[in-house]
Design a protein around this motif. Structure first.
Motif, mmCIF file in Angstrom:
data_model
loop_
_atom_site.group_PDB
_atom_site.id
_atom_site.type_symbol
_atom_site.label_atom_id
_atom_site.label_comp_id
_atom_site.label_asym_id
_atom_site.label_seq_id
_atom_site.Cartn_x
_atom_site.Cartn_y
_atom_site.Cartn_z
ATOM 1 N N TYR A 27 0.836 -1.345 0.072
ATOM 2 C CA TYR A 27 0.051 -0.076 0.102
ATOM 3 C C TYR A 27 0.799 0.954 0.014
ATOM 4 O O TYR A 27 2.014 1.177 0.604
ATOM 5 C CB TYR A 27 -0.804 -0.059 1.129
ATOM 6 N N PRO A 28 0.445 2.219 -0.625
ATOM 7 C CA PRO A 28 1.139 3.628 -0.672
ATOM 8 C C PRO A 28 1.034 4.055 0.575
ATOM 9 O O PRO A 28 0.054 4.286 1.351
ATOM 10 C CB PRO A 28 0.681 4.270 -1.772
ATOM 11 N N VAL A 29 2.263 4.799 0.993
ATOM 12 C CA VAL A 29 2.415 5.884 2.028
ATOM 13 C C VAL A 29 1.727 6.912 1.523
ATOM 14 O O VAL A 29 2.235 7.259 0.467
ATOM 15 C CB VAL A 29 3.617 5.853 2.678
ATOM 16 N N ALA A 30 1.244 8.089 2.443
ATOM 17 C CA ALA A 30 0.731 9.324 2.023
ATOM 18 C C ALA A 30 1.858 10.150 1.283
ATOM 19 O O ALA A 30 2.789 10.279 1.703
ATOM 20 C CB ALA A 30 0.093 10.073 3.097
ATOM 21 N N PRO A 31 1.437 10.728 0.117
ATOM 22 C CA PRO A 31 2.365 11.436 -0.442
ATOM 23 C C PRO A 31 2.903 12.757 0.160
ATOM 24 O O PRO A 31 2.178 13.354 0.874
ATOM 25 C CB PRO A 31 1.527 11.941 -1.792
ATOM 26 N N GLY A 32 4.127 13.001 -0.070
ATOM 27 C CA GLY A 32 4.952 13.994 0.769
ATOM 28 C C GLY A 32 5.273 13.730 2.224
ATOM 29 O O GLY A 32 5.686 14.728 2.655
ATOM 30 N N TYR A 33 5.098 12.590 2.668
ATOM 31 C CA TYR A 33 5.388 12.236 3.903
ATOM 32 C C TYR A 33 6.781 11.208 3.915
ATOM 33 O O TYR A 33 6.459 10.252 3.218
ATOM 34 C CB TYR A 33 4.298 11.683 4.555
ATOM 35 N N THR A 60 -3.157 10.828 14.458
ATOM 36 C CA THR A 60 -3.922 11.596 13.610
ATOM 37 C C THR A 60 -2.918 11.709 12.323
ATOM 38 O O THR A 60 -1.981 12.354 12.411
ATOM 39 C CB THR A 60 -4.698 12.981 14.237
ATOM 40 N N GLY A 61 -3.423 11.566 11.153
ATOM 41 C CA GLY A 61 -2.518 11.806 9.838
ATOM 42 C C GLY A 61 -3.365 12.053 8.754
ATOM 43 O O GLY A 61 -4.550 12.393 8.921
ATOM 44 N N PRO A 62 -2.963 12.053 7.527
ATOM 45 C CA PRO A 62 -3.353 12.449 6.600
ATOM 46 C C PRO A 62 -4.881 11.655 6.089
ATOM 47 O O PRO A 62 -5.883 12.014 5.578
ATOM 48 C CB PRO A 62 -2.505 12.305 5.412
ATOM 49 N N TYR A 63 -4.845 10.252 6.697
ATOM 50 C CA TYR A 63 -5.848 9.330 6.540
ATOM 51 C C TYR A 63 -6.823 9.392 7.872
ATOM 52 O O TYR A 63 -7.430 8.186 7.674
ATOM 53 C CB TYR A 63 -5.530 8.043 5.783
ATOM 54 N N GLY A 64 -6.676 10.156 8.527
ATOM 55 C CA GLY A 64 -7.817 10.080 9.756
ATOM 56 C C GLY A 64 -6.836 10.013 11.097
ATOM 57 O O GLY A 64 -5.950 10.154 11.182
ATOM 58 N N THR A 65 -7.752 9.499 12.152
ATOM 59 C CA THR A 65 -7.426 9.236 13.332
ATOM 60 C C THR A 65 -7.578 8.075 13.552
ATOM 61 O O THR A 65 -8.657 7.494 13.292
ATOM 62 C CB THR A 65 -7.936 10.309 14.326
ATOM 63 N N ASP A 74 -1.634 3.303 10.823
ATOM 64 C CA ASP A 74 -2.185 3.447 9.661
ATOM 65 C C ASP A 74 -2.703 4.603 9.115
ATOM 66 O O ASP A 74 -3.278 4.835 7.874
ATOM 67 C CB ASP A 74 -3.437 2.244 9.961
ATOM 68 N N ALA A 75 -2.748 5.733 9.953
ATOM 69 C CA ALA A 75 -3.125 6.928 9.589
ATOM 70 C C ALA A 75 -2.244 7.568 8.410
ATOM 71 O O ALA A 75 -2.587 8.592 7.800
ATOM 72 C CB ALA A 75 -3.088 7.837 10.969
ATOM 73 N N TYR A 76 -0.933 6.758 7.989
ATOM 74 C CA TYR A 76 -0.115 7.422 7.147
ATOM 75 C C TYR A 76 -0.218 6.375 6.010
ATOM 76 O O TYR A 76 0.805 6.493 4.983
ATOM 77 C CB TYR A 76 1.264 7.655 7.538
ATOM 78 N N VAL A 77 -0.901 5.210 5.919
ATOM 79 C CA VAL A 77 -0.741 4.303 4.930
ATOM 80 C C VAL A 77 -2.248 4.365 4.142
ATOM 81 O O VAL A 77 -3.393 4.138 4.950
ATOM 82 C CB VAL A 77 -0.561 3.074 5.478
ATOM 83 N N ASN A 78 -2.393 4.187 2.697
ATOM 84 C CA ASN A 78 -3.728 4.557 2.154
ATOM 85 C C ASN A 78 -4.052 3.135 1.680
ATOM 86 O O ASN A 78 -3.735 2.543 0.746
ATOM 87 C CB ASN A 78 -3.374 5.251 0.807
ATOM 88 N N THR A 79 -4.723 2.394 2.677
ATOM 89 C CA THR A 79 -5.303 1.003 2.499
ATOM 90 C C THR A 79 -6.714 1.093 2.030
ATOM 91 O O THR A 79 -7.211 0.034 1.477
ATOM 92 C CB THR A 79 -5.408 0.297 4.170
#
Length: 122
Positions: free
Chosen positions: A44-50, A86-91, A106-111
């Protein structure tokens, strides 16, 4: 998230060179943005820019074992509850095990969804 940032924000646009961590063989990108390989664990991709810190356990109190590069993809072997982040994909309190003794929030992984996408650790 506490007083310590779990990741460092970097310039976006460098994620084009995404790699699958540990995957061998031919990779396939699904419509959901998940990389799969024959007989391998999905990546899975990690949030872009992190640049996300990889820790030895499911929380920011655990030591950092390494930092993921921009555009990284991670294979999730199991997931476990831990510290709320808390990260780009929520808390979430869900942490992804990406290798022996290696966890990322998981707040930084786009699952592609909230909650578990694989088995629970343990």
């Amino acid at each position: 998230m506490g007083s310590e940032n779990e990741s460092t924000t970097m310039a976006a646009g460098t994620a084009e060179n995404a790699e699958t961590a540990g995957a061998e063989g031919v990779a396939t990108l699904t419509a959901e943005g998940v990389v799969t390989t024959a007989g391998e664990v999905p990546a899975y991709p990690v949030a872009p820019g992190y640049r996300v810190n990889v820790r030895s356990g499911p929380g920011t109190k655990y030591p950092i074992v390494r930092t993921l590069t921009l555009g990284a993809w991670v294979q999730i072997y199991c997931q476990t509850p831990g510290e709320w982040i808390t990260g780009p994909y929520g808390t979430t309190n869900l942490w992804d095990n990406i290798g022996p003794g290696q966890f990322v929030s998981d707040a930084y992984v786009n699952t592609g969804r909230d909650g578990y996408v694989t088995r629970r650790c343990g």
